[in-house]
Design a protein around this motif. Structure first.
Motif, PDB file in Angstrom:
ATOM      1  N   MET A   1       0.846  -1.209  -0.052  1.00 45.33           N
ATOM      2  CA  MET A   1      -0.055  -0.061   0.004  1.00 45.33           C
ATOM      3  C   MET A   1       0.842   1.344   0.028  1.00 45.33           C
ATOM      4  N   LYS A   2       0.547   2.260  -0.849  1.00 47.90           N
ATOM      5  CA  LYS A   2       1.136   3.475  -0.850  1.00 47.90           C
ATOM      6  C   LYS A   2       1.086   4.329   0.269  1.00 47.90           C
ATOM      7  N   ALA A   3       1.970   5.057   0.813  1.00 48.79           N
ATOM      8  CA  ALA A   3       1.753   5.906   1.878  1.00 48.79           C
ATOM      9  C   ALA A   3       1.079   7.194   1.203  1.00 48.79           C
ATOM     10  N   GLN A   4       0.210   7.600   1.975  1.00 50.20           N
ATOM     11  CA  GLN A   4      -0.377   8.682   1.560  1.00 50.20           C
ATOM     12  C   GLN A   4      -0.259   9.897   2.936  1.00 50.20           C
ATOM     13  N   ALA A   5      -0.232  11.141   2.479  1.00 50.41           N
ATOM     14  CA  ALA A   5      -0.079  12.225   3.341  1.00 50.41           C
ATOM     15  C   ALA A   5      -1.325  12.720   3.967  1.00 50.41           C
ATOM     16  N   PHE A   6      -1.729  12.954   5.241  1.00 47.77           N
ATOM     17  CA  PHE A   6      -2.643  13.255   5.803  1.00 47.77           C
ATOM     18  C   PHE A   6      -3.045  14.810   5.399  1.00 47.77           C
ATOM     19  N   PHE A   7      -2.073  15.602   5.201  1.00 47.79           N
ATOM     20  CA  PHE A   7      -2.383  16.823   4.962  1.00 47.79           C
ATOM     21  C   PHE A   7      -1.516  17.424   3.948  1.00 47.79           C
ATOM     22  N   ASP A   8      -1.772  18.336   3.395  1.00 43.92           N
ATOM     23  CA  ASP A   8      -1.147  19.220   2.123  1.00 43.92           C
ATOM     24  C   ASP A   8      -0.791  20.689   2.597  1.00 43.92           C
ATOM     25  N   LEU A   9       0.382  20.749   3.200  1.00 44.94           N
ATOM     26  CA  LEU A   9       0.759  21.992   3.586  1.00 44.94           C
ATOM     27  C   LEU A   9       1.123  22.834   2.151  1.00 44.94           C
ATOM     28  N   PRO A  10       1.797  22.551   1.275  1.00 46.81           N
ATOM     29  CA  PRO A  10       1.656  23.493   0.084  1.00 46.81           C
ATOM     30  C   PRO A  10       0.626  24.167  -0.348  1.00 46.81           C
ATOM     31  N   ALA A  11      -0.673  23.365  -0.383  1.00 44.58           N
ATOM     32  CA  ALA A  11      -1.928  23.832  -0.677  1.00 44.58           C
ATOM     33  C   ALA A  11      -2.442  24.590   0.289  1.00 44.58           C
ATOM     34  N   ALA A  12      -2.272  24.256   1.509  1.00 44.24           N
ATOM     35  CA  ALA A  12      -2.771  25.416   2.454  1.00 44.24           C
ATOM     36  C   ALA A  12      -2.079  26.578   2.701  1.00 44.24           C
ATOM     37  N   THR A  13      -0.626  26.606   2.201  1.00 46.44           N
ATOM     38  CA  THR A  13       0.080  27.946   2.465  1.00 46.44           C
ATOM     39  C   THR A  13      -0.425  28.763   1.111  1.00 46.44           C
ATOM     40  N   LYS A  14      -0.846  28.233  -0.021  1.00 44.03           N
ATOM     41  CA  LYS A  14      -1.367  28.737  -1.239  1.00 44.03           C
ATOM     42  C   LYS A  14      -2.859  29.260  -0.807  1.00 44.03           C
ATOM     43  N   ILE A  15      -3.571  28.857   0.143  1.00 43.85           N
ATOM     44  CA  ILE A  15      -4.926  29.164   0.242  1.00 43.85           C
ATOM     45  C   ILE A  15      -4.946  30.356   1.436  1.00 43.85           C
ATOM     46  N   THR A  16      -4.083  29.949   2.564  1.00 40.64           N
ATOM     47  CA  THR A  16      -4.360  30.997   3.612  1.00 40.64           C
ATOM     48  C   THR A  16      -2.990  31.802   3.852  1.00 40.64           C
ATOM     49  N   GLY A  17      -1.870  31.364   3.266  1.00 42.63           N
ATOM     50  CA  GLY A  17      -0.348  32.121   3.574  1.00 42.63           C
ATOM     51  C   GLY A  17       0.408  31.375   4.691  1.00 42.63           C
ATOM     52  N   ALA A  18      -0.327  30.983   5.691  1.00 42.21           N
ATOM     53  CA  ALA A  18       0.666  30.098   6.655  1.00 42.21           C
ATOM     54  C   ALA A  18      -0.162  29.756   7.774  1.00 42.21           C
ATOM     55  N   ARG A  19       0.352  28.708   8.528  1.00 40.75           N
ATOM     56  CA  ARG A  19      -0.170  28.346   9.849  1.00 40.75           C
ATOM     57  C   ARG A  19      -1.508  27.372   9.896  1.00 40.75           C
ATOM     58  N   PHE A  20      -1.937  26.880   8.630  1.00 32.73           N
ATOM     59  CA  PHE A  20      -3.131  25.911   8.417  1.00 32.73           C
ATOM     60  C   PHE A  20      -2.533  24.997   7.687  1.00 32.73           C
ATOM     61  N   ALA A  21      -3.601  23.962   7.658  1.00 31.87           N
ATOM     62  CA  ALA A  21      -3.422  22.686   6.965  1.00 31.87           C
ATOM     63  C   ALA A  21      -4.620  22.485   6.311  1.00 31.87           C
ATOM     64  N   VAL A  22      -4.533  21.825   4.944  1.00 33.33           N
ATOM     65  CA  VAL A  22      -5.616  21.312   4.282  1.00 33.33           C
ATOM     66  C   VAL A  22      -5.223  19.822   4.517  1.00 33.33           C
ATOM     67  N   TYR A  23      -6.546  19.283   5.188  1.00 36.49           N
ATOM     68  CA  TYR A  23      -6.510  17.732   5.449  1.00 36.49           C
ATOM     69  C   TYR A  23      -6.863  17.060   4.312  1.00 36.49           C
TER      70      TYR A  23
END
Length: 77
Positions: A1-23
């Motif tokens: 099974m391929k490992a999958q990230a629980f969240f996407d920090l680069p996407a969150a940075t594009k959306i909010t700027g910083a200090r958030f995560a896209v789960y």
């Protein structure tokens, strides 16, 4: 099974700027399960009463919150 990230920090940075995560994937499911668990515990054991309010409000409230007139062009009409 391929490992999958629980969240996407680069996407969150594009959306909010910083200090958030896209789960995503299992991370999103885990976040939702934890929220449901704690809401269930507090409604059953601690007397919390849940309410659901509308997502829209009156213009006077948006002015009081500082959203108008700054974001007037973004309002749903």
């Amino acid at each position: 099974m391929k490992a999958q990230a629980f969240f996407d920090l680069p996407a969150a940075t594009k959306i909010t700027g910083a200090r958030f995560a896209v789960y995503k994937g299992w991370g999103a499911r885990l976040e939702r399960a934890l929220a449901n668990f704690f809401l269930d515990v507090h409604t059953r054991e601690h007397g919390l009463r849940r309410n659901s309010s509308p997502f829209s409000g009156q213009h006077r409230l948006a002015h009081g919150a500082g959203q108008l007139p700054k974001f007037a062009a973004d309002l749903f009409k």
